[in-house]
Scaffold this motif. Structure first.
Motif, PDB file in Angstrom:
ATOM      1  N   VAL A  78       1.846   1.915  -8.067  1.00  0.00           N
ATOM      2  CA  VAL A  78       3.080   1.911  -8.847  1.00  0.00           C
ATOM      3  C   VAL A  78       3.057   0.798  -9.896  1.00  0.00           C
ATOM      4  O   VAL A  78       4.061   0.547 -10.558  1.00  0.00           O
ATOM      5  N   GLY A  79       1.905   0.142 -10.029  1.00  0.00           N
ATOM      6  CA  GLY A  79       1.773  -0.953 -10.978  1.00  0.00           C
ATOM      7  C   GLY A  79       1.254  -0.485 -12.328  1.00  0.00           C
ATOM      8  O   GLY A  79       1.148   0.714 -12.599  1.00  0.00           O
ATOM      9  N   ASP A  80       0.939  -1.464 -13.166  1.00  0.00           N
ATOM     10  CA  ASP A  80       0.480  -1.190 -14.534  1.00  0.00           C
ATOM     11  C   ASP A  80      -1.026  -1.280 -14.693  1.00  0.00           C
ATOM     12  O   ASP A  80      -1.555  -0.987 -15.765  1.00  0.00           O
ATOM     13  N   SER A  81      -1.744  -1.727 -13.626  1.00  0.00           N
ATOM     14  CA  SER A  81      -3.195  -1.861 -13.738  1.00  0.00           C
ATOM     15  C   SER A  81      -3.856  -1.302 -12.482  1.00  0.00           C
ATOM     16  O   SER A  81      -3.229  -1.196 -11.425  1.00  0.00           O
ATOM     17  N   SER A  82      -5.124  -0.971 -12.605  1.00  0.00           N
ATOM     18  CA  SER A  82      -5.866  -0.419 -11.474  1.00  0.00           C
ATOM     19  C   SER A  82      -6.007  -1.446 -10.363  1.00  0.00           C
ATOM     20  O   SER A  82      -5.984  -2.653 -10.601  1.00  0.00           O
ATOM     21  N   ASP A  83      -6.120  -0.948  -9.147  1.00  0.00           N
ATOM     22  CA  ASP A  83      -6.385  -1.806  -7.992  1.00  0.00           C
ATOM     23  C   ASP A  83      -7.361  -1.052  -7.105  1.00  0.00           C
ATOM     24  O   ASP A  83      -7.489   0.164  -7.197  1.00  0.00           O
ATOM     25  N   GLU A 124     -10.594   3.249  -5.588  1.00  0.00           N
ATOM     26  CA  GLU A 124      -9.872   2.739  -6.753  1.00  0.00           C
ATOM     27  C   GLU A 124      -8.624   3.589  -6.987  1.00  0.00           C
ATOM     28  O   GLU A 124      -8.673   4.812  -6.898  1.00  0.00           O
ATOM     29  N   LEU A 125      -7.523   2.912  -7.255  1.00  0.00           N
ATOM     30  CA  LEU A 125      -6.268   3.585  -7.597  1.00  0.00           C
ATOM     31  C   LEU A 125      -5.876   3.178  -9.013  1.00  0.00           C
ATOM     32  O   LEU A 125      -5.605   2.010  -9.282  1.00  0.00           O
ATOM     33  N   LYS A 126      -5.829   4.144  -9.903  1.00  0.00           N
ATOM     34  CA  LYS A 126      -5.388   3.886 -11.279  1.00  0.00           C
ATOM     35  C   LYS A 126      -3.862   3.891 -11.320  1.00  0.00           C
ATOM     36  O   LYS A 126      -3.223   4.451 -10.421  1.00  0.00           O
ATOM     37  N   PRO A 127      -3.261   3.298 -12.325  1.00  0.00           N
ATOM     38  CA  PRO A 127      -1.791   3.299 -12.416  1.00  0.00           C
ATOM     39  C   PRO A 127      -1.225   4.718 -12.320  1.00  0.00           C
ATOM     40  O   PRO A 127      -1.703   5.630 -12.991  1.00  0.00           O
ATOM     41  N   GLY A 128      -0.261   4.879 -11.428  1.00  0.00           N
ATOM     42  CA  GLY A 128       0.389   6.165 -11.237  1.00  0.00           C
ATOM     43  C   GLY A 128      -0.347   7.110 -10.298  1.00  0.00           C
ATOM     44  O   GLY A 128       0.163   8.171  -9.963  1.00  0.00           O
TER      45      GLY A 128
END
Length: 183
Positions: A78-83, A124-128
Motif C-alpha cells: 500500500v506504499g509508494d515504493s517496492s518492497d 518483490e511487491l510493487k506499489p499497489g
C-alpha cells in the motif's frame, strides 16, 4: 469606447482586469486538476496488519498431519515504493520458507505438483500489488513443527521485509479437512 468610458491614464479598464483574473483562476484550476493524484487509502480487511507500506491479512495454517504445516496469507503493498519479503519464520517450527510463490498451477488442474515444490527465496511487491499465498499459488512451509496445532488456535508468523521490517501476524489454525477461509 466613448470618451466617458476611457480609463484614467496608468489604470487598466475594469473589464480587462476581470478577464485577466478569470484566465488566471481557470489556468490554476486546470493545473491543479491535472497534477492531482488519487491518494485514497486502499480498503483492507479488518484483520490486516499494516507496517510501513505493507499490509498482511487473511493468514491461516492448515492443521498438520505430520511435523510439517503450510501457512497461507495475502500481502499488499500500500506504499509508494517496492518492497521485498526476504525471510519468514515462526516460533512453532524449527524452520520456515516460502514455496512456489507466483508459480502457475499444474497443467490447469487447479492444483500444484506437491512433489516438486520449489523454494522462493524472495518476493518483490510493487506499489499497489497483492500477492496471495493459497493452495494453488504458493505457501509458507513450516518444518519441524513442535507441539500440537489445534484447530481454532493461532500461530505467529514473522515476515521480514527489506523496507517495512518484521511484520508479525496471527494465523488461525484450521482443521485438515476444513475449506480455506474466504476472508
Amino acid at each position: 469606447m466613448s470618451a466617458e468610458q476611457q480609463p484614467e491614464p496608468g489604470k487598466l479598464p475594469v473589464r480587462l482586469v476581470i478577464a485577466m483574473l478569470a484566465v488566471i483562476v481557470g489556468a490554476t484550476a486546470l493545473i491543479v486538476g491535472l497534477t492531482r493524484t488519487d491518494t485514497a487509502e486502499p480498503t483492507l480487511p479488518s484483520d490486516a496488519v499494516r507496517q510501513g507500506g505493507i499490509a498482511v491479512y487473511g493468514a491461516y495454517v492448515r492443521e498438520p498431519a505430520t511435523d510439517t504445516a503450510a501457512a497461507y496469507f495475502a500481502m499488499t503493498n500500500v506504499g509508494d515504493s517496492s518492497d521485498t519479503l526476504v525471510a519468514v519464520s515462526s516460533p512453532v517450527s524449527t524452520s520456515a520458507m516460502l514455496h512456489d510463490v507466483g508459480k502457475d498451477e499444474l497443467n490447469g488442474t487447479g492444483g500444484m505438483d506437491s512433489g516438486s515444490m520449489t523454494p522462493t527465496p524472495e518476493v518483490e511487491l510493487k506499489p499497489g500489488e497483492t500477492v496471495t499465498l493459497a493452495p494453488t499459488a504458493g505457501h509458507m512451509m513450516l518444518e519441524g513443527v513442535s507441539g500440537t496445532l489445534e484447530p481454532g488456535s493461532t500461530v505467529n508468523l514473522h515476515l521480514v521485509f527489506e523496507n517495512a521490517g518484521t511484520i508479525t501476524v496471527k494465523a488461525h489454525v484450521i482443521a485438515l479437512t476444513d475449506p480455506a477461509p474466504t476472508s
